[in-house]
Structure formats: C-alpha cells, structure tokens
Design a protein around this motif. Structure first.
Motif, short mmCIF file in Angstrom:
data_model
loop_
_atom_site.label_atom_id
_atom_site.label_comp_id
_atom_site.label_asym_id
_atom_site.label_seq_id
_atom_site.Cartn_x
_atom_site.Cartn_y
_atom_site.Cartn_z
N ALA A 54 -11.63 99.27 46.16
CA ALA A 54 -10.34 99.95 46.10
C ALA A 54 -9.88 100.10 44.65
CB ALA A 54 -9.30 99.18 46.92
N GLY A 55 -10.14 99.06 43.84
CA GLY A 55 -9.74 99.12 42.44
C GLY A 55 -10.48 100.20 41.66
N VAL A 56 -11.81 100.26 41.78
CA VAL A 56 -12.55 101.27 41.02
C VAL A 56 -12.26 102.67 41.55
CG1 VAL A 56 -14.38 99.70 40.29
CG2 VAL A 56 -14.67 101.01 42.41
N ALA A 57 -12.04 102.79 42.87
CA ALA A 57 -11.70 104.10 43.42
C ALA A 57 -10.38 104.60 42.85
CB ALA A 57 -11.64 104.03 44.94
N GLY A 58 -9.41 103.69 42.74
CA GLY A 58 -8.13 104.08 42.17
C GLY A 58 -8.25 104.51 40.72
N VAL A 67 -13.47 111.13 44.59
CA VAL A 67 -14.05 109.95 45.23
C VAL A 67 -14.50 110.38 46.63
CG1 VAL A 67 -13.60 107.63 46.10
CG2 VAL A 67 -12.60 108.37 43.92
N LEU A 68 -15.80 110.34 46.84
CA LEU A 68 -16.39 110.83 48.09
C LEU A 68 -16.82 109.65 48.95
CD1 LEU A 68 -18.69 113.58 46.52
CD2 LEU A 68 -16.32 113.81 47.28
N GLY A 69 -16.21 109.50 50.11
CA GLY A 69 -16.55 108.41 51.01
C GLY A 69 -17.87 108.69 51.72
N TRP A 93 -8.38 103.05 53.10
CA TRP A 93 -8.63 101.84 52.32
C TRP A 93 -8.89 102.14 50.84
CZ3 TRP A 93 -12.75 99.39 56.09
CH2 TRP A 93 -12.10 99.01 57.27
N TYR A 94 -9.52 103.26 50.56
CA TYR A 94 -9.97 103.54 49.19
C TYR A 94 -9.40 104.82 48.60
CZ TYR A 94 -13.24 100.07 50.90
OH TYR A 94 -13.77 98.94 51.46
N GLY A 95 -8.58 105.52 49.38
CA GLY A 95 -7.98 106.75 48.87
C GLY A 95 -8.99 107.85 48.62
N ALA A 123 -9.70 117.40 58.23
CA ALA A 123 -8.47 116.87 58.81
C ALA A 123 -8.20 115.45 58.35
CB ALA A 123 -8.55 116.92 60.34
N ALA A 124 -9.28 114.72 58.01
CA ALA A 124 -9.13 113.34 57.53
C ALA A 124 -8.87 113.28 56.03
CB ALA A 124 -10.37 112.53 57.88
N GLY A 125 -8.67 114.44 55.40
CA GLY A 125 -8.28 114.46 53.99
C GLY A 125 -9.38 114.75 53.01
N ALA A 126 -10.54 115.19 53.48
CA ALA A 126 -11.65 115.49 52.57
C ALA A 126 -11.45 116.87 51.94
CB ALA A 126 -12.98 115.43 53.31
N HIS A 127 -10.92 116.88 50.73
CA HIS A 127 -10.77 118.16 50.01
C HIS A 127 -12.12 118.68 49.54
CE1 HIS A 127 -6.48 117.56 50.13
NE2 HIS A 127 -6.57 116.42 49.47
N THR A 128 -13.07 117.77 49.34
CA THR A 128 -14.44 118.13 48.96
C THR A 128 -15.38 117.54 49.99
OG1 THR A 128 -13.87 118.09 46.61
CG2 THR A 128 -16.21 117.99 47.17
#
Length: 209
Positions: A54-58, A67-69, A93-95, A123-128
C-alpha cells in the motif's frame, strides 16, 4: 515514441518492498519513464492488505505512475467473480487505478468472457486495462483494452521474430542483454531468467549500490 518525452516502460515487478527497498526506490525515481507498474502482492491482491505494498502504491500514484492490479485469469478458466474480487481488492487496499489481466488466451472463442471482464474491470475503477496474451491475439481483443501484451518470452526467441508493432501493443522480454530494446513503444526487457524473471528490474532502472 521518444523515451525522453513519453512514459514507455510497463514494469511487472513481483518482489516485496520490504525485501527489495532499493529496487522499489529505483522504480519511484524513474517515474517519468514509466507507463505503469504491475502490483502483485500474492499472485493477485492477496487475502489481506499488505501495508508495504500500500505504501509503494501510494508513492507511485503520487508520482503520477499508473498502478495496475494483477489478476490471473487462467486463460478463461478462472471464474469471473474471482477475477473481479481480485480487482476490487486491488482498488480498495492499494488504490490501483488500472488492471493487468494475466494469462489471457488469443483465440476468439473467449472474447465474450473477456468482454464481461473488461466491463467489470472498468466498473471497478480500472482507468487503464492491460491484457497479457503473451502472443498475438485475435483482432477482437483490441477493442477491450488500452494495451495488449502480444509477446512475453526470452530475448533469444524474441530477437528472431518479426511481430506486428502498434502503439497499443506491448512486448515483455526477459533474459535480455543490457542493450536490448523491444520494438513496441511500451515495453519492458529484464535480465531475469527461469521461473521468476519478473523479480528483476529493466537494466536501465537497476539501482546503483
């Protein structure tokens, strides 16, 4: 694409920040050259949030890096709800603001399944949205994602191929020498080999110790 002007590296880096802090620092320092970083805490988002990721993702997001999950789709065999649950956990969890769907087939018969996944990912927020086929897919997939990984493999195989190149294609190459540069505008070439090549950074991002 001129690497000095445009982000060009899509980096799948599958190492824990607590184990490899110097490598994550090198990634952050290279933010202007990054198209995105694939976040993969536990072959997906994992079962519980990991504060280190979470820290490095932020910090990546603050530096303007996508940040691609990561979510494994098992070539269409993994159930739709499981993949979507992974993406939602990455977001919560990781934005994560994007999704990297791995092990995507190339054949057109899987298109309806991945069309549904693409809608759910957005819909889950994946802009990319990135689909990793690892080989050149049927044309119908091009309408689903922002980027298609149309090659993943070793440099010795890649350098002898004449693959189609487009702005929305990406080549991921491992076991690559320092001067290797894949042909696609967005790409990644790392020195790693064996079963876990994506535990290494591109040569240009390796930290100076």
């Amino acid at each position: 694409m001129n690497p000095s002007l445009d982000p060009f590296l899509l980096v799948p880096f599958y190492e824990h920040p607590a184990d490899r802090p110097e490598d994550w620092a090198a990634l952050l320092a290279a933010a202007p050259s990054l198209y995105g970083v694939v976040l993969n805490p536990a072959s997906g988002a994992g079962r519980v949030p990991d504060p280190a990721f979470a820290g490095v993702a932020g910090r990546l997001r603050a530096a303007g890096v996508r940040v691609l999950g990561y979510a494994d789709t098992d070539y269409g065999r993994r159930p739709h709800p499981e993949v979507v649950a992974d993406l939602v956990r990455h977001r919560d969890w990781y934005g994560a603001d994007g999704a990297f769907l791995d092990q995507v087939p190339t054949a057109p018969d899987a298109l309806p399944h991945y069309r549904r996944l693409a809608v759910s990912a957005r819909a889950a927020g994946a802009h990319t949205l990135v689909l990793n086929h690892g080989a050149h897919p049927a044309p119908g997939y091009e309408a689903l994602a922002d980027l298609l990984v149309t090659f993943e493999g070793p440099w010795d195989a890649y350098r002898n191929l004449d693959l189609p190149v487009a702005d929305h294609y990406c080549h991921l190459v491992y076991a690559a020498p320092p001067d290797a540069r894949p042909a696609t505008p967005v790409h990644c070439a790392v020195p790693g080999t064996g079963a876990h090549p994506w535990g290494t950074l591109p040569h240009t991002l390796e930290p100076v110790l």
